[in-house]
Design a protein around this motif. Structure first.
Motif, short mmCIF file in Angstrom:
data_model
loop_
_atom_site.label_atom_id
_atom_site.label_comp_id
_atom_site.label_asym_id
_atom_site.label_seq_id
_atom_site.Cartn_x
_atom_site.Cartn_y
_atom_site.Cartn_z
N TYR A 315 0.83 -1.19 0.00
CA TYR A 315 0.00 0.00 0.00
C TYR A 315 0.87 1.25 0.00
O TYR A 315 1.81 1.36 0.78
N LEU A 316 0.56 2.19 -0.89
CA LEU A 316 1.33 3.44 -1.08
C LEU A 316 2.74 3.21 -1.62
O LEU A 316 3.63 4.04 -1.44
N MET A 317 2.94 2.07 -2.30
CA MET A 317 4.26 1.77 -2.90
C MET A 317 4.81 2.93 -3.72
O MET A 317 5.97 3.29 -3.64
N ASN A 318 3.93 3.56 -4.52
CA ASN A 318 4.44 4.57 -5.46
C ASN A 318 4.86 5.86 -4.76
O ASN A 318 5.42 6.74 -5.37
N ARG A 319 4.59 5.99 -3.46
CA ARG A 319 5.07 7.15 -2.71
C ARG A 319 6.50 6.95 -2.23
O ARG A 319 7.15 7.88 -1.78
N PRO A 342 6.21 -4.68 -15.29
CA PRO A 342 4.96 -3.92 -15.32
C PRO A 342 4.49 -3.60 -13.90
O PRO A 342 4.67 -4.39 -12.99
N SER A 343 3.88 -2.41 -13.74
CA SER A 343 3.54 -1.99 -12.39
C SER A 343 2.21 -1.27 -12.34
O SER A 343 1.78 -0.66 -13.32
N GLY A 344 1.55 -1.34 -11.20
CA GLY A 344 0.42 -0.48 -10.89
C GLY A 344 0.93 0.58 -9.92
O GLY A 344 2.13 0.74 -9.75
N LEU A 345 -0.01 1.30 -9.27
CA LEU A 345 0.44 2.28 -8.29
C LEU A 345 1.03 1.58 -7.08
O LEU A 345 2.01 2.04 -6.51
N ASP A 346 0.42 0.48 -6.69
CA ASP A 346 0.80 -0.19 -5.45
C ASP A 346 1.30 -1.60 -5.66
O ASP A 346 1.39 -2.37 -4.71
N ASP A 347 1.54 -1.98 -6.91
CA ASP A 347 2.12 -3.31 -7.10
C ASP A 347 3.07 -3.31 -8.29
O ASP A 347 3.06 -2.41 -9.13
N ILE A 348 3.90 -4.30 -8.30
CA ILE A 348 4.87 -4.44 -9.39
C ILE A 348 5.06 -5.93 -9.64
O ILE A 348 5.06 -6.73 -8.71
N ARG B 247 -7.17 3.32 -4.58
CA ARG B 247 -5.80 3.78 -4.70
C ARG B 247 -5.38 3.94 -6.16
O ARG B 247 -4.80 4.95 -6.56
N GLU B 248 -5.70 2.94 -6.97
CA GLU B 248 -5.28 2.98 -8.37
C GLU B 248 -5.96 4.13 -9.12
O GLU B 248 -5.46 4.60 -10.12
N ASN B 419 0.72 -0.76 -20.11
CA ASN B 419 1.29 -1.40 -18.95
C ASN B 419 0.20 -2.19 -18.24
O ASN B 419 -0.80 -1.65 -17.81
N GLU B 424 -2.84 -7.71 -11.47
CA GLU B 424 -3.13 -6.30 -11.25
C GLU B 424 -4.60 -5.99 -11.37
O GLU B 424 -5.35 -6.71 -12.00
#
Lengths: 454, 454
Positions: A315-319, A342-348, B247-248, B419, B424
């Motif tokens: 959670y909040l990975m992209n911060r 490939p990544s999302g906001l909070d996952d990779i 979040r996304e 992406n 995801e």
């Protein structure tokens, strides 16, 4: 002036070597001939390189070597007889091999390398002798004499900058130069081999060094295909392809040319032509820096299996500045290279070749990701294939991704991953291994069938 | 038991605060009321927080502060009069503000923070006084007394673990607790504020601490929409959404809820309900860990502009273990965070927020990539938008990527980047900024229109 490299099947027998001679004679600009060791004459045959490895292993184990030595010599003898050469050359080869077998074994890897490299080296001597016998002005040149200097990487040596300057001097030799592929020498004289398929690399280095107009790579197929012919029936042939496209297609089904070998010619902008020794009048496939002709947005489609996905969410990975970098560092410390992230906001997701993993490594990685990166979830998934659509014209082709994704959807398969970057020449899809072949066929039909059939 | 947070517009005037009181009275389980500072009463109005910043700046510049002080006090006075409260509470607020203005200015940032935080703090005192005046058993609680301990990060403080234990004790207070949002105190007593919109964060921390059944977030919209209503006409309302989906979707158009605020309730699994103070009977949007209902594969579509792409290519890049990691490290050393890193075999694109760049930084990065990573090509491209399609049901929905890519292709726009990773809940597209709105509308029509209209 051209550098022409002939692969294992092109120099496997007297009949094949006669074809090589005809090809060389037909075009006086073919000045540099790089040769492999004799390859397979038929499907169940053994390559000379494999016979040499058996010989080296027997010598290391202090077993009887004579039988294994004669298996190698017999191949050369058969060739020499077929080419109507007298015993001289085979005596030279026998003496050379016996001297290599009696060398110091204190570093086993160097001992084996030296025996393996004799396959190309002695074939070059034999072929040069044959050329001379038929009245072709020709000489064998040894990589040590020529100054093909390499670094000290075992079985993956790389040419040193000085090598290019040294090899340039070969231009001034008279007649045809026959040069063995696969190996060079370190500055202190140790023989080091290139990666498997390394005669392609020798040819490419030589082409760059002598500033050739063309690097011809003779093999046993008429051209590179748009898709793996083992999966797609009679795929279209590629006439012209760029270095970048060729590289992106280097997954399975496109193993016709060693991809590391493209580097020296790519850097010098020397075009490559892949041709068939058994059908030299066919135009072959040309590898160039820029293509004039962009009839189709897609040049080829390749696929490969054996991929795993490492999935990490927090959670909040992209911060968190540095999260992705730290994750890649953990993989690097486990000596794992990756294909895509490939990544999302909070996952990779990190796509890696499965052969780099084992249960212990996976557990170690997962535990580090949980403890050091404080991830919420981390797990591995296996049995994925990557399918890559390649073409320089893709980037400006509106709707291409839609066509590809629709073709995949119509097979009923699910897309697990999509990856397309800015300015790229490739679009990749991650899918379940079990769907790979049907998707490859569907994509081929979408992008090539109409043109081929219609 | 519920924690209910009321945003700036919900507590901007006497009329609004009466609605809040009615909402609190209507449900006795609403025990914890977290309040913002008075927000805008109408579009061109100023928030009390902005008036307070002007006041603080005047004080720092040793300018006349009385006028600016009265602008703030007038807002509270107007509210108090509307709520028929006597002068007591406004005198308390005036005294509090004057004491803050006269505080030590040796650390300017702390001086400003302290004045800014008075907006929420004094509004909580006023609202509690009003609740009491209408016979609601209520008390104002100060974050310092309550032990809302935070770390020392300026304007981005984070609650310390001890804070949760301390706040748990508030459960035992009688009646309704009115708690100011936006700030806490470090263990040595320094006031520190949360990120902007930080009253959401206070409410979330409090909800997690007292183990609330529900965290209600009252604002001025009936619900979260499936797409930005400024671009799409009357987009569908979202009834239920997961934390991950929310979040996304945190790109533009979904700024209704501060995304960092979700963390404490997400970790405790406490559901959130976003409701409208002006229409409390509307069901609102519920944010939960798992959705039962998956009528549509796509839950929402968000878009944001202001992205740049760093493109790097190098022949044989994928053979170099550590290349991607080193590239990300260079960005990290420039304090740049990134969104995605789509890659080919020999190239990688890094998508970053453009506001993190300037020409000098770009030149420095490009020179490091060329010199340290020996890249063949590196350049920046600007003016891109990211469009993100989000939905927990997406991953198992065959053909969804094809539908999305087709909808985009039909607008005539080119897709610069795609992406989608394994497991995801999101699929992102990079497009030219100029195409953003038409693509957002096209995607909305593809995934929502049929359901809404039909």
């Amino acid at each position: 002036m051209k550098v022409s490299k002939f692969g294992g099947t092109s120099v496997a027998s007297a009949i094949q070597i006669k074809k090589v001679a005809a090809i060389v004679k037909a075009d006086p600009s073919r000045k540099f001939i790089v040769v492999s060791a004799p390859g397979k004459r038929y499907d169940t045959d053994k390559k000379v390189t494999d016979l040499l490895i058996e010989l080296a292993i027997a010598a290391i184990h202090k077993e009887e070597v004579e039988e294994k030595l004669f298996k190698v010599l017999d191949r050369y003898k058969e060739i020499a007889q077929g080419l109507e050469l007298d015993d001289t050359i085979c005596n030279v080869i026998e003496e050379d091999l016996r001297s290599r077998i009696n060398k110091d074994q204190s570093i086993l890897e160097l001992f084996v390398d030296n025996i393996k490299a004799s396959g190309e080296d002695n074939n070059a001597k034999l072929i040069s002798a044959y050329f001379t016998s038929i009245g072709l002005d020709s000489q064998y040149v040894n990589p040590r004499t020529a100054g093909l200097l390499v670094n000290d990487l075992p079985e993956r040596a790389q040419a040193l900058p000085q090598a290019y300057d040294n090899l340039y001097a070969l231009k001034h030799l008279s007649g045809v130069v026959v040069f063995p592929g696969f190996f060079g020498f370190t500055p202190n004289g140790t023989l080091r081999t290139f990666d498997r398929g390394g005669s392609d690399i020798t040819g490419s280095i030589l082409a760059a060094a002598v500033k050739a107009d063309l690097y011809e790579n003779f093999t046993d197929v008429d051209s590179v295909f748009c898709a793996n012919p083992k999966v797609v029936n009679h795929p279209a042939e590629i006439e012209e392809i760029t270095y970048r496209e060729m590289r992106e297609l280097s997954y399975a089904g496109f193993s016709v040319f060693h991809d590391e070998a493209l580097m020296p010619v790519f850097k010098s902008g020397i075009p490559v032509c892949i041709k068939n020794t058994n059908n030299p009048s066919a135009p072959g496939t040309k590898i160039v820096a820029k293509r004039k002709n962009n009839k189709r947005p897609v040049t080829g489609i390749s696929a490969d299996n054996g991929f795993s996905i490492l999935y990490v969410s927090k959670y909040l990975m992209n911060r968190e500045i540095g999260f992705g970098r730290k994750l890649l560092q953990i993989l690097e410390e486990e000596h794992i290279s990756y294909e895509h992230t490939p990544s999302g906001l909070d996952d990779i997701s990190v796509i890696v070749r499965s052969h780099q993993l084992d249960p212990e490594k996976e557990a170690r990685i997962m535990s580090r990701v949980l403890n050091e990166l404080k991830a919420d979830d981390v797990h591995f998934r296996h049995h994925f294939s990557m399918i890559v659509i390649v073409g320089e014209g893709m980037n400006n082709s509106t709707g291409l991704a839609a066509r590809a994704a629709s073709a995949i959807a119509n097979t009923g398969a699910n897309i697990e991953m999509i990856n397309q970057g800015s300015s790229e020449v490739s679009l990749s899809f991650g899918v379940q291994e079990s769907s790979e072949n049907k998707i490859l066929r569907a994509l081929y039909n979408e992008f090539f069938s109409a043109v081929t059939v219609g």
